[in-house]
Write an enzyme that holds these catalytic residues in place. Structure first.
Site, PDB file in Angstrom:
ATOM      1  CE  LYS A 325      -4.425  -1.103   2.028  1.00 35.02           C
ATOM      2  NZ  LYS A 325      -5.243  -0.861   3.133  1.00 35.02           N
ATOM      3  CB  ALA A 388      -1.191   6.533  15.604  1.00 29.31           C
ATOM      4  N   GLY A 390      -1.700   2.624  10.050  1.00 33.60           N
ATOM      5  CA  GLY A 390      -2.451   2.672   8.734  1.00 33.60           C
ATOM      6  C   GLY A 390      -3.774   2.844   8.496  1.00 33.60           C
ATOM      7  CB  ALA A 391      -6.522   0.752  10.331  1.00 33.61           C
TER       8      ALA A 391
HETATM    9  P1  ATR Z   1      -2.505  -1.114  10.721  1.00 32.85           P
HETATM   10  O1  ATR Z   1      -2.314  -0.926   9.234  1.00 32.85           O
HETATM   11  O2  ATR Z   1      -3.496  -2.446  10.569  1.00 32.85           O
HETATM   12  O3  ATR Z   1      -3.144  -0.123  11.292  1.00 32.85           O
HETATM   13  P2  ATR Z   1       0.074  -0.692  11.690  1.00 32.85           P
HETATM   14  O4  ATR Z   1      -0.070   0.318  10.940  1.00 32.85           O
HETATM   15  O5  ATR Z   1       1.040  -1.767  12.148  1.00 32.85           O
HETATM   16  O6  ATR Z   1      -1.155  -1.876  11.214  1.00 32.85           O
HETATM   17  O7  ATR Z   1      -0.526  -0.378  13.011  1.00 32.85           O
HETATM   18  C1  ATR Z   1      -0.837  -0.965  14.277  1.00 32.85           C
HETATM   19  C2  ATR Z   1      -1.336   0.115  15.350  1.00 32.85           C
HETATM   20  O8  ATR Z   1      -1.885  -0.966  16.466  1.00 32.85           O
HETATM   21  C3  ATR Z   1      -0.435   0.928  15.936  1.00 32.85           C
HETATM   22  O9  ATR Z   1      -1.251   1.988  16.434  1.00 32.85           O
HETATM   23  C4  ATR Z   1       0.175   0.122  17.102  1.00 32.85           C
HETATM   24  O10 ATR Z   1       0.764   0.982  18.162  1.00 32.85           O
HETATM   25  P3  ATR Z   1       2.373   1.516  17.879  1.00 32.85           P
HETATM   26  O11 ATR Z   1       2.343   2.701  16.853  1.00 32.85           O
HETATM   27  O12 ATR Z   1       2.662   1.879  19.400  1.00 32.85           O
HETATM   28  O13 ATR Z   1       3.025   0.182  17.413  1.00 32.85           O
HETATM   29  C5  ATR Z   1      -1.030  -0.678  17.464  1.00 32.85           C
HETATM   30  N1  ATR Z   1      -0.541  -1.698  18.399  1.00 32.85           N
HETATM   31  C6  ATR Z   1      -0.367  -2.832  18.031  1.00 32.85           C
HETATM   32  N2  ATR Z   1      -0.114  -3.833  18.780  1.00 32.85           N
HETATM   33  C7  ATR Z   1      -0.297  -3.112  20.116  1.00 32.85           C
HETATM   34  C8  ATR Z   1      -0.149  -3.478  21.472  1.00 32.85           C
HETATM   35  N3  ATR Z   1       0.039  -4.769  22.001  1.00 32.85           N
HETATM   36  N4  ATR Z   1      -0.459  -2.457  22.320  1.00 32.85           N
HETATM   37  C9  ATR Z   1      -0.835  -1.236  21.919  1.00 32.85           C
HETATM   38  N5  ATR Z   1      -0.931  -0.817  20.578  1.00 32.85           N
HETATM   39  C10 ATR Z   1      -0.794  -1.754  19.769  1.00 32.85           C
END
Ligand code: ATR
Length: 527
Positions: A325, A388, A390-391
């Site tokens: 993407k 914060a 991608g979604a």
């Molecule tokens: P997507 O595209 O599905 O949104 P991503 O860009 O990898 O995936 O983002 C994942 C989100 O989930 C981020 O906000 C991430 O927080 P960080 O920016 O601190 O990494 C959050 N996330 C994933 N695992 C987490 C956890 N165990 N606790 C809190 N936030 C989490």
């Protein structure tokens, strides 16, 4: 015009089980392939009876281990088995095998004569189960031992470009009946687009649950034999060949029977692109609207491979998912404002011979949110965006468009800050200390992290927050359909929804962009 036939590969250990599979799938298939190499040894002696046991044409195949099958005994024994299959042929051709698969390096003139005499057509095959075959149009001229044979070429692509080459080569083939297959995950399009490839048939496998059933019976049967019996080797080989779809999916998700040489192709690319609902969404739309098009999965390791494939198949609408993407950006001549703002492209289109990128996630989310809340904007609504990544970027864009005031909460606070500044939102670290801020922004809580996708007990991004029952909760996750967080909110009396309608809407928006036609009303569609 050529319409490829659907062949079901039968890999059960007994003929009786194979017949049961034929019964189960007969509405979706045109013929079957009896994989004699998968039968128990005692069953192999009975193969001559098989065409009489079913009501469909059958291919007689004894696949050697080196060609991806299970047969390990020598060529002498295999010749005897072939002879058994062809013996006592009758003038009623339905009671004989309709086809026999003989490899290019296998030549027994007496067997070939016997086949021809009773109308059994020879499929002359070449398999490479570990590497691509490239010079296909040339090979097609040399593989058949005589002009009445069908030439079958099956190979394992290493990248999507090996598959692209197959389509390129297929266009050069003239006046020769062929079966062309790129196996494995990369080759899945060749199973669906057999009619476009000019392949006489496409091979399918029963659904996994039917193979498990088969295999269970098989294990019971084989446990009665000695542990070293040859048929035990079948135990791990349940599907006939890697990459095969089941006939029901092929017909009902991909509208296989309506695909022809002129059918327009669209698709979704990503890697590994394991499970995607997009083909279902788009293909139902084509069927409902009577559009001669098909939407396929295009697993590609790089955006370049995906775009080369799209060029070869004249694809003018390509959906893009993880991990391309962001990385597809340099290959595009232009991108829309929204794709630029979100920093991600999920929709690529060919316009005036150039690739143009946009993003339908934000609008898809907006549409789903408006449906959920039953109001057209978010004025006076305080919104908490959890996450914060991608979604969240698509969600934040949509919330801004709808006029909402938001605070972004994220584990890594710098990412929350960066995203919030883009839209003049507030930000905070996702932690119990900031629960009081979350409470202030809790008219609408939008969960965008991936945590809730795991079945773990702690799969809740805001365990410290107590729902009052007045909040609306939108969780962008759609699998599971109800996350732990949603369950907790619902139990407190909150209105909740998951990301399924968002997924559908981002797809229906793409449908309109690719075809110029509005997606049919969602009510009553089984998606
Ligand atoms: P997507 O595209 O599905 O949104 P991503 O860009 O990898 O995936 O983002 C994942 C989100 O989930 C981020 O906000 C991430 O927080 P960080 O920016 O601190 O990494 C959050 N996330 C994933 N695992 C987490 C956890 N165990 N606790 C809190 N936030 C989490």
């Amino acid at each position: 015009m050529l319409r490829s036939k659907i062949c079901l590969c039968l890999t059960a250990p007994t003929l009786e089980q194979d017949v049961k599979l034929v019964e189960k799938y007969k509405n979706w298939i045109d013929l079957v392939e009896l994989r004699v190499d998968c039968l128990n040894q005692d069953q192999q002696l009975l193969i001559r009876e098989f065409p009489k046991m079913i009501d469909l044409p059958a291919i007689l195949t004894i696949r050697r281990k080196s060609d991806g099958g299970n047969y390990t005994q020598g060529e002498g024994a295999r010749t005897v088995l072939f002879a058994k299959g062809l013996s006592f042929a009758t003038l009623d051709q339905k009671k004989n095998f309709a086809y026999i698969d003989m490899e290019e390096d296998f030549s027994i003139p007496s067997l070939e004569e016997a086949a021809r005499a009773f109308g059994t057509r020879i499929i002359r095959s070449v398999h490479n189960i570990s590497a691509p075959i490239t010079n296909i149009s040339e090979l097609v001229k040399t593989i058949p031992h005589s002009s009445d044979e069908i030439c079958k070429i099956a190979f394992m692509p290493k990248t999507l470009s090996d598959v692209t080459n197959l389509y390129r080569e297929a266009k050069k083939i003239k006046n020769q009946d062929v079966i062309l297959i790129a196996m494995g995950h990369y080759g899945v399009s060749t199973r669906i687009l057999a009619s476009k490839l000019g392949s006489l048939l496409t091979f399918t496998s029963p659904k996994q649950e039917d193979l498990i059933f088969t295999n269970k019976e098989f294990q019971e049967a084989s446990s009665l034999q000695s542990p070293n019996s040859d048929s035990l080797k079948n135990e791990t080989q349940t599907s006939a060949a890697p990459g095969q779809l089941d006939p029901i999916t092929l017909s009902e998700v991909y509208n296989f029977k309506s695909i022809n040489k002129d059918t327009k192709v669209f698709g979704v690319t990503g890697f590994p692109l394991a499970a995607t609902k997009s083909p279902l969404i788009h293909n139902i739309g084509y069927r409902e609207k009577g559009i001669d098009a098909v939407y396929i999965p295009i697993p590609a390791a790089t955006p370049q491979d995906a775009l080369n494939f799209a060029e070869e198949l004249n694809i003018t609408g390509l959906s893009v998912t993880v991990p391309h993407k962001e990385t597809i950006r340099p290959y595009l001549s232009q991108i829309s404002e929204v794709a630029d703002a979100i920093g991600s492209t999920n929709t690529v289109m060919k316009q005036d011979n150039l690739w143009y990128g946009t993003n339908t996630d934000a609008t898809g989310f907006s549409k789903a949110l408006i449906e959920f809340l039953g109001k057209k904007n978010l004025r006076f609504c305080k919104v908490a965006i959890i996450g914060a990544g991608g979604a969240a970027k698509a969600v934040a864009n949509a919330i801004r468009e709808l006029g909402g005031k938001a605070c972004i909460f994220n584990r890594t606070v710098e990412k929350a800050k960066e995203l919030a500044l883009q839209y003049k939102f507030k930000w905070a670290e996702l932690s119990p200390q900031n629960n009081y801020i979350l409470e202030k922004y809790s008219n609408l809580i939008i969960q965008t992290t991936s945590i809730g996708m795991t079945p773990k007990e702690d799969a809740d991004p805001i365990p410290f927050y107590t729902f009052k029952g007045t909040e609306s909760l939108f969780d962008v996750i759609y699998e599971p359909a109800e996350t732990k967080l949603m369950k907790r909110a619902k139990e407190s009396g909150c209105k909740t929804t998951n990301g399924y309608r968002m997924l559908i809407h981002q797809g229906t928006l793409q449908f309109k962009l690719y075809t110029g036609v509005d997606y049919p009303p969602l009510e009553g569609l089984s998606i």
